[in-house]
Design a protein around this motif. Structure first.
Motif, PDB file in Angstrom:
ATOM      1  N   SER A  12       0.809  -1.214   0.000  1.00 25.91           N
ATOM      2  CA  SER A  12       0.000   0.000   0.000  1.00 25.91           C
ATOM      3  C   SER A  12       0.847   1.270   0.000  1.00 25.91           C
ATOM      4  N   PHE A  13       2.142   1.117  -0.178  1.00 27.36           N
ATOM      5  CA  PHE A  13       3.052   2.260  -0.146  1.00 27.36           C
ATOM      6  C   PHE A  13       3.025   3.001  -1.476  1.00 27.36           C
ATOM      7  N   VAL A  14       2.940   4.302  -1.439  1.00 29.02           N
ATOM      8  CA  VAL A  14       2.946   5.124  -2.640  1.00 29.02           C
ATOM      9  C   VAL A  14       4.366   5.625  -2.861  1.00 29.02           C
ATOM     10  N   ALA A  15       5.025   5.059  -3.881  1.00 23.73           N
ATOM     11  CA  ALA A  15       6.392   5.495  -4.159  1.00 23.73           C
ATOM     12  C   ALA A  15       6.719   5.226  -5.608  1.00 23.73           C
ATOM     13  N   PHE A  16       7.286   6.196  -6.258  1.00 18.19           N
ATOM     14  CA  PHE A  16       7.818   5.984  -7.590  1.00 18.19           C
ATOM     15  C   PHE A  16       8.867   7.044  -7.868  1.00 18.19           C
ATOM     16  N   ALA A  17       9.883   6.664  -8.632  1.00 16.36           N
ATOM     17  CA  ALA A  17      10.959   7.608  -8.944  1.00 16.36           C
ATOM     18  C   ALA A  17      10.472   8.590  -9.992  1.00 16.36           C
ATOM     19  N   ILE A  38      -6.468   5.310  -2.645  1.00 17.71           N
ATOM     20  CA  ILE A  38      -6.067   5.898  -1.365  1.00 17.71           C
ATOM     21  C   ILE A  38      -4.573   5.681  -1.151  1.00 17.71           C
ATOM     22  N   SER A  39      -3.863   6.700  -0.668  1.00 24.82           N
ATOM     23  CA  SER A  39      -2.444   6.562  -0.348  1.00 24.82           C
ATOM     24  C   SER A  39      -2.280   5.839   0.984  1.00 24.82           C
ATOM     25  N   GLN A  40      -1.061   5.457   1.296  1.00 25.76           N
ATOM     26  CA  GLN A  40      -0.775   4.791   2.561  1.00 25.76           C
ATOM     27  C   GLN A  40      -1.133   5.685   3.746  1.00 25.76           C
ATOM     28  N   THR A  41      -1.090   6.986   3.555  1.00 19.10           N
ATOM     29  CA  THR A  41      -1.401   7.907   4.643  1.00 19.10           C
ATOM     30  C   THR A  41      -2.884   8.243   4.718  1.00 19.10           C
ATOM     31  N   GLY A  42      -3.711   7.616   3.867  1.00 19.94           N
ATOM     32  CA  GLY A  42      -5.150   7.841   3.912  1.00 19.94           C
ATOM     33  C   GLY A  42      -5.636   8.978   3.036  1.00 19.94           C
ATOM     34  N   GLN A  43      -4.777   9.547   2.220  1.00 19.86           N
ATOM     35  CA  GLN A  43      -5.176  10.637   1.319  1.00 19.86           C
ATOM     36  C   GLN A  43      -5.895  10.073   0.095  1.00 19.86           C
ATOM     37  N   ASN A  54       0.135   5.027  -7.266  1.00 20.69           N
ATOM     38  CA  ASN A  54      -0.305   3.698  -6.840  1.00 20.69           C
ATOM     39  C   ASN A  54      -0.759   3.738  -5.400  1.00 20.69           C
ATOM     40  N   GLY A  55      -1.427   2.681  -4.950  1.00 25.24           N
ATOM     41  CA  GLY A  55      -1.934   2.600  -3.596  1.00 25.24           C
ATOM     42  C   GLY A  55      -3.122   1.666  -3.547  1.00 25.24           C
ATOM     43  N   GLU A  75      -4.725  -4.045  -3.765  1.00 26.35           N
ATOM     44  CA  GLU A  75      -3.537  -3.358  -3.267  1.00 26.35           C
ATOM     45  C   GLU A  75      -2.448  -3.454  -4.325  1.00 26.35           C
ATOM     46  N   THR A  76      -1.684  -2.384  -4.512  1.00 27.05           N
ATOM     47  CA  THR A  76      -0.642  -2.418  -5.525  1.00 27.05           C
ATOM     48  C   THR A  76       0.550  -1.562  -5.149  1.00 27.05           C
ATOM     49  N   THR A  77       1.690  -1.972  -5.614  1.00 25.21           N
ATOM     50  CA  THR A  77       2.901  -1.171  -5.619  1.00 25.21           C
ATOM     51  C   THR A  77       3.394  -1.211  -7.058  1.00 25.21           C
TER      52      THR A  77
END
Length: 152
Positions: A12-17, A38-43, A54-55, A75-77
């Motif tokens: 559920s982590f939102v990260a990309f370069a 939804i982002s990992q922080t609930g946004q 992603n999220g 759920e996706t990364t």
């Protein structure tokens, strides 16, 4: 157990370069509800429009919590692989407090085309029902995109 918990947190982590681009698209064939990303922080990142990120995502049919509680959740990364086995990963979760709400599925495109998973009933083989089981669908292609479909 720690590895599985870390893997689910990563899912559920939102990260990309900055050099990467991953787009999620939604198709809602249910005739009701609002797709939520939804982002990992609930946004709230998207309520149905294509989104480049992603999220966790789910179809808000009125009874879902902010993180998809009480609903089927995808759920996706989405990341470009930096080593073998370190690319994108997506799954369907029915781990309590998640539960089957509508048929949900996903498929990669613009890389790993035809690779995905569909959850069509409450007895959904392959969906996570606890942190130790379930199917993670991986893709090792750069800049892969993801299509999520509800009520297919």
């Amino acid at each position: 157990m720690q590895f599985i918990a870390s893997l689910l947190a990563l899912a559920s982590f939102v990260a990309f370069a900055a050099a990467e681009s991953h787009t999620i698209t939604f198709t809602n064939n249910c005739g009701r509800g609002t797709p939520m990303l939804i982002s990992q922080t609930g946004q709230v990142l998207s309520t149905g429009g294509s989104f480049t990120s992603n999220g966790p995502s789910y179809l808000q049919t009125g009874g879902c919590g902010l993180n998809g509680d009480f609903c089927t959740t995808v759920e996706t990364t989405l990341v470009n692989p930096t080593s073998a086995g370190a690319g994108s990963a997506t799954d369907v979760t029915l781990i309590p407090d998640h539960e089957f709400s509508v048929t949900s599925g996903f498929g990669y495109f613009n890389g790993c085309d035809g690779t995905g998973f569909d959850c069509t009933s409450a007895n959904c083989p392959g969906a996570f029902t606890d942190p130790t089981n379930g199917l993670i669908v991986s893709c090792e292609a750069d800049n892969v995109d993801l299509a999520i479909t509800f009520c297919d």
